[in-house]
Design an enzyme around this catalytic site. Structure first.
Site, PDB file in Angstrom:
ATOM      1  N   TYR A 189       0.843  -1.194   0.000  1.00  0.00           N
ATOM      2  CA  TYR A 189       0.000   0.000   0.000  1.00  0.00           C
ATOM      3  C   TYR A 189       0.880   1.247   0.000  1.00  0.00           C
ATOM      4  CZ  TYR A 189       1.330   0.388   4.865  1.00  0.00           C
ATOM      5  OH  TYR A 189       2.075   0.502   6.003  1.00  0.00           O
ATOM      6  N   PHE A 217       1.886   9.535   4.268  1.00  0.00           N
ATOM      7  CA  PHE A 217       1.909   9.293   5.708  1.00  0.00           C
ATOM      8  C   PHE A 217       2.359   7.883   6.051  1.00  0.00           C
ATOM      9  CE2 PHE A 217      -2.521   8.686   4.343  1.00  0.00           C
ATOM     10  CZ  PHE A 217      -2.756   7.384   4.768  1.00  0.00           C
ATOM     11  N   ASP A 218       2.283   6.972   5.102  1.00  0.00           N
ATOM     12  CA  ASP A 218       2.785   5.617   5.336  1.00  0.00           C
ATOM     13  C   ASP A 218       2.806   4.864   4.016  1.00  0.00           C
ATOM     14  OD1 ASP A 218       3.802   3.485   6.715  1.00  0.00           O
ATOM     15  OD2 ASP A 218       1.889   2.815   7.520  1.00  0.00           O
ATOM     16  N   ILE A 223      -9.726  -0.313   9.565  1.00  0.00           N
ATOM     17  CA  ILE A 223     -10.765   0.702   9.368  1.00  0.00           C
ATOM     18  C   ILE A 223     -11.774   0.260   8.308  1.00  0.00           C
ATOM     19  CG2 ILE A 223      -9.338   2.621  10.155  1.00  0.00           C
ATOM     20  CD1 ILE A 223      -8.798   3.289   7.205  1.00  0.00           C
ATOM     21  N   TYR A 238     -10.257   7.672  10.046  1.00  0.00           N
ATOM     22  CA  TYR A 238      -9.918   7.984  11.435  1.00  0.00           C
ATOM     23  C   TYR A 238     -10.808   9.047  12.056  1.00  0.00           C
ATOM     24  CZ  TYR A 238      -5.977   5.175  10.114  1.00  0.00           C
ATOM     25  OH  TYR A 238      -5.216   4.148   9.661  1.00  0.00           O
ATOM     26  N   PHE A 279      -5.329   5.705  -0.873  1.00  0.00           N
ATOM     27  CA  PHE A 279      -4.437   4.551  -0.830  1.00  0.00           C
ATOM     28  C   PHE A 279      -4.353   3.904  -2.206  1.00  0.00           C
ATOM     29  CE2 PHE A 279      -5.824   4.691   3.617  1.00  0.00           C
ATOM     30  CZ  PHE A 279      -4.635   4.464   4.296  1.00  0.00           C
TER      31      PHE A 279
END
Length: 248
Positions: A169, A179-180, A197, A223, A240
């Site tokens: 991902y 962010f990741d 989630i 979130y 994503f």
């Protein structure tokens, strides 16, 4: 912050969204951390552990509250002054009296400013989704608000929330901030789909092994109003790119 931790803890409570955001993890070995550093440290090796304590406290307090986006520079200076005087015992005011007297005013200020920022972030997310749909005719917006765009079709197993999945991902905010990313780390991850989630649960359930897709996840499927520490703002819409390798 690894996606597996963020996704899992977000699913435990919609209101809190990310229960472990106040607990930064020191998991890298010293040699790894030094290799990752882009410049010299501000102090020598004997002093740096105490500097690290300050960094940890700032990540715990500032990270989950987002002070840097809520307060002006002069206001932050007052925060640091209050912190320094209290922790060193040099304050001339009684701490409990200060909190009882000015705590309600502080809460009101933070709530008002947070609401304003969150409303703006949510609006940016809505505009991003609208623009993405306009530019990608094959993208699907589901009843929940999730946007699914197939980049590559697979022909393997299709997961349900009872399965675990192995994926790659790449996660970004709507402004492109990463962010990741397991792709950047060069290592896939495996996790139970039922523990993440809602946006991931729904999006991955639409994929088959071998598929690659873009998921645009509005905040209420991600979130929520809590965000995720200093990584994901409250009310943020997330993008994503996900590749599904294996369903277990």
């Amino acid at each position: 912050m690894r996606l597996t931790a963020m996704l899992f803890y977000a699913s435990l409570s919609t209101a809190r969204a990310f229960t472990s955001r106040s607990l930064p993890r020191f998991v890298a070995k010293a040699s790894t951390a030094r290799a990752m550093a882009t410049g010299s440290f501000p102090y020598d090796d004997e002093k740096m552990p105490f500097y690290a304590l300050g960094v940890n406290l700032a990540k715990q307090v500032g990270g989950q509250t987002g002070f840097k986006s809520l307060l002006e520079d002069d206001e932050l200076e007052l925060v640091l002054k209050g912190f320094g005087e209290e922790i060193t015992g040099t304050s001339t005011s009684d701490a409990e009296t200060v909190l009882m007297t000015f705590g309600p005013a502080l809460n009101k200020i933070l709530q008002e400013r947070s609401a304003g920022i969150m409303d703006r972030v949510k609006k940016e997310g809505e505009e991003f989704i609208s623009g993405f749909l306009d530019c990608n005719d094959e993208a699907i917006k589901t009843e929940s608000g999730l946007v699914y765009y197939s980049m590559k079709e697979g022909n393997g197993k299709q997961p349900t929330v009872s399965n675990s999945v192995e994926v790659h991902y790449h996660g970004t905010l709507v402004d492109g901030t990463v962010f990741d990313s397991s792709v950047d780390r060069g290592q896939t991850i495996t996790f139970p789909l039922g523990g993440v989630i809602k946006g991931w649960q729904e999006g991955l359930a639409m994929m088959k092994e071998g598929s690659k897709a873009t998921l645009i996840i509005p905040s209420d499927l991600a979130y929520g109003d809590a965000g995720s520490g200093d990584v994901i703002p409250p009310g943020a819409t997330l993008k994503f790119e996900v590749e599904l390798f294996k369903v277990m």
